[in-house]
Write a protein that holds these residues in place. Structure first.
Motif, PDB file in Angstrom:
ATOM      1  N   CYS A 137       0.808  -1.248  -0.454  1.00  0.00           N
ATOM      2  CA  CYS A 137      -0.313   0.316  -0.144  1.00  0.00           C
ATOM      3  C   CYS A 137       1.027   1.422   0.101  1.00  0.00           C
ATOM      4  CB  CYS A 137      -0.548  -0.016   1.162  1.00  0.00           C
ATOM      5  SG  CYS A 137      -1.871   1.473   1.411  1.00  0.00           S
TER       6      CYS A 137
ATOM      7  N   ASN B  76       0.162   4.592   0.946  1.00  0.00           N
ATOM      8  CA  ASN B  76      -1.017   4.708   2.046  1.00  0.00           C
ATOM      9  C   ASN B  76      -0.107   4.899   3.312  1.00  0.00           C
ATOM     10  OD1 ASN B  76      -2.621   6.600   0.254  1.00  0.00           O
ATOM     11  ND2 ASN B  76      -4.557   5.632   0.157  1.00  0.00           N
ATOM     12  N   ASP B  77      -0.821   5.393   3.709  1.00  0.00           N
ATOM     13  CA  ASP B  77      -0.254   6.464   5.371  1.00  0.00           C
ATOM     14  C   ASP B  77      -1.034   6.298   6.524  1.00  0.00           C
ATOM     15  OD1 ASP B  77       2.257   4.716   6.303  1.00  0.00           O
ATOM     16  OD2 ASP B  77       3.082   6.780   6.638  1.00  0.00           O
ATOM     17  N   CYS B  78      -2.288   5.557   6.674  1.00  0.00           N
ATOM     18  CA  CYS B  78      -3.495   5.905   6.565  1.00  0.00           C
ATOM     19  C   CYS B  78      -2.996   5.558   8.532  1.00  0.00           C
ATOM     20  CB  CYS B  78      -4.995   4.768   6.402  1.00  0.00           C
ATOM     21  SG  CYS B  78      -5.255   4.910   5.153  1.00  0.00           S
TER      22      CYS B  78
ATOM     23  N   CYS C 299      -3.861   2.291  10.552  1.00  0.00           N
ATOM     24  CA  CYS C 299      -4.591   0.783   9.360  1.00  0.00           C
ATOM     25  C   CYS C 299      -3.058   0.538  10.105  1.00  0.00           C
ATOM     26  CB  CYS C 299      -4.772   1.210   8.228  1.00  0.00           C
ATOM     27  SG  CYS C 299      -4.409  -0.894   7.747  1.00  0.00           S
TER      28      CYS C 299
ATOM     29  N   ARG D 172       0.128   0.355   6.662  1.00  0.00           N
ATOM     30  CA  ARG D 172      -0.007   1.335   6.281  1.00  0.00           C
ATOM     31  C   ARG D 172       1.601   1.563   5.233  1.00  0.00           C
ATOM     32  NH1 ARG D 172       2.332   4.995  10.757  1.00  0.00           N
ATOM     33  NH2 ARG D 172       1.010   6.762   9.600  1.00  0.00           N
TER      34      ARG D 172
ATOM     35  N   GLU E 162      -3.193  -0.331  -1.371  1.00  0.00           N
ATOM     36  CA  GLU E 162      -4.109   1.196  -2.698  1.00  0.00           C
ATOM     37  C   GLU E 162      -2.134   1.121  -3.331  1.00  0.00           C
ATOM     38  OE1 GLU E 162      -6.025   4.491  -1.493  1.00  0.00           O
ATOM     39  OE2 GLU E 162      -4.772   5.820  -2.663  1.00  0.00           O
TER      40      GLU E 162
HETATM   41 FE1  FES Z   1      -3.224   1.370   3.372  1.00  0.00          FE
HETATM   42 FE2  FES Z   1      -4.674   2.890   4.380  1.00  0.00          FE
HETATM   43  S1  FES Z   1      -5.074   2.863   2.698  1.00  0.00           S
HETATM   44  S2  FES Z   1      -2.967   2.373   4.715  1.00  0.00           S
END
Ligand code: FES
Ligand code: 5AD
Length: 351
Positions: free
Chosen positions: A66, A68-70, A73, A76, A113
């Protein structure tokens, strides 16, 4: 229960809407008795539309990579302690075919993602192969935010459903859960694009995520009421030890069940899963979810070898079970509380 809360529940059941203050009161002044009354109303509504059937979706976790770094999660990007994996198209199609044998008529391709490996070309190829191999199966994608053109290509390849939780309908709250590289506006735009293209769209939020207030939940309910997602995935926030929210408290079973019932009354036909997170905070969480108005469960169809690596939160259940075991286990659990898992695409009623 105070008579005021009962009046609110009855009003919601008959009108499918409350004012923001009404929702706030309904949540803030809840009692165990009110929850029971609400769940009964929600279950009755769901039975009118779907009877005692429960739809199953076979969830294939195709990648834990992924970008992203929500903050909440476990997979991340900045979590260096995750062993990353991607399933290749052959493996995914094999999982989907197993699923078909077990009676799934919906496959959900879920992953972190990224568009480097899972480019539109690769995803389209996977979608087309699943559709060829598995007759009458609805392919659902849950791969995060992509551009409109990408959503369109996946749709043209045959995907008809997309799950993208909105996570919170409050912009300030959204910004406290996500890094500045992610935007609330873009997420909402993605949901509108998906709807426009023709997908059946799933949204949803965590319950008890850090900084969440009752007002934020009211915003979520108003969003659900106006956008009317075909599916609403909600589950408790559960901390993951390798995230900035490691020490935050988890959301509760009680509030999640209460919200499931509210959502059923707002949007009677909605597809409402009793999520794995709900089953993780309580051994009977999914059964209780269905009794509170949920009508979907999503057993895991991923290869057992990678299950533990798709750990969005701590102590996730079913990570050691073979897919067939998961399917059978859920069917038995549902039967025990009087519901029946069916072989069906599980489209939203009235489609
Ligand atoms: Fe992967 Fe949020 S979409 S950490
Ligand atoms: N606890 C509960 N749910 C989580 N999700 C991600 N991290 C967590 C967590 N720590 C949910 C998000 C995401 C979905 C795939 O899983 O809502 O959209």
């Amino acid at each position: 229960m105070t008579s005021e809360v009962k009046v609110l529940i009855d009003e919601l059941a008959s009108r499918h809407t409350l004012s923001p203050d009404g929702y706030e009161q309904l949540i803030e002044r809840r009692t165990p008795e009110a929850a029971e009354h609400l769940a009964k109303r929600a279950d009755a509504v769901r039975r009118e539309i779907y009877g005692n059937t429960v739809f199953v979706r076979g969830l294939i976790e195709i990648s834990n990579i992924c970008k992203n770094d929500c903050l909440y999660c476990g997979i991340r990007a900045s979590n260096r302690n995750v062993e990353r994996y991607r399933l290749d198209p052959d493996t995914i199609v094999a999982c989907a075919c197993d699923g078909w044998e077990y009676g799934y008529r919906t496959i959900v391709l879920q992953g972190g993602e990224e568009t480097t490996y899972y480019s539109d070309d690769v995803l389209c190829y996977v979608i087309e192969r699943i559709i060829k191999a598995c007759p009458d199966t609805a392919v659902t994608v849950s791969m995060g935010e992509r551009g409109r053109a990408s959503f369109q290509r996946l749709y043209d390849a045959g995907a008809t459903r997309y799950l993208l939780r909105h996570e919170t309908a409050n912009k300030e709250h959204y910004e406290r859960l996500h890094p500045s590289s992610m935007s609330f506006e873009h997420r909402m735009q993605c949901l509108r694009d998906l709807r426009d293209i023709g997908y059946q769209v799933g949204a949803g939020m965590m319950v008890g995520s850090p900084f969440q207030t009752t007002r934020h939940l009211v915003d979520d309910l108003v969003f659900i009421e106006t956008f009317k997602p075909d599916m609403v995935g909600i589950g408790p926030f559960i901390p993951h030890h390798d995230t900035p929210f490691a020490d935050e408290p988890a959301g509760t079973l009680e509030l999640t069940l209460y919200l499931l019932s509210i959502i059923r009354l707002i949007h009677p036909r909605v597809l409402l899963p009793a999520t794995t997170a709900l089953g993780t905070i309580d051994p009977l969480g999914r059964e209780k979810g269905v009794q509170a108005g949920a009508n979907v469960v999503m057993p895991n169809l991923s290869p057992v070898a990678v299950r533990k690596q798709y750990e969005l939160y701590d102590n996730k259940i079913c990570t050691g079970d073979e897919s067939a075991v998961c399917r059978g286990c859920l069917a038995r659990r549902m039967a025990k509380v009087g519901y029946e898992v069916v072989v069906d695409r599980g489209d939203i009623a009235g489609l």
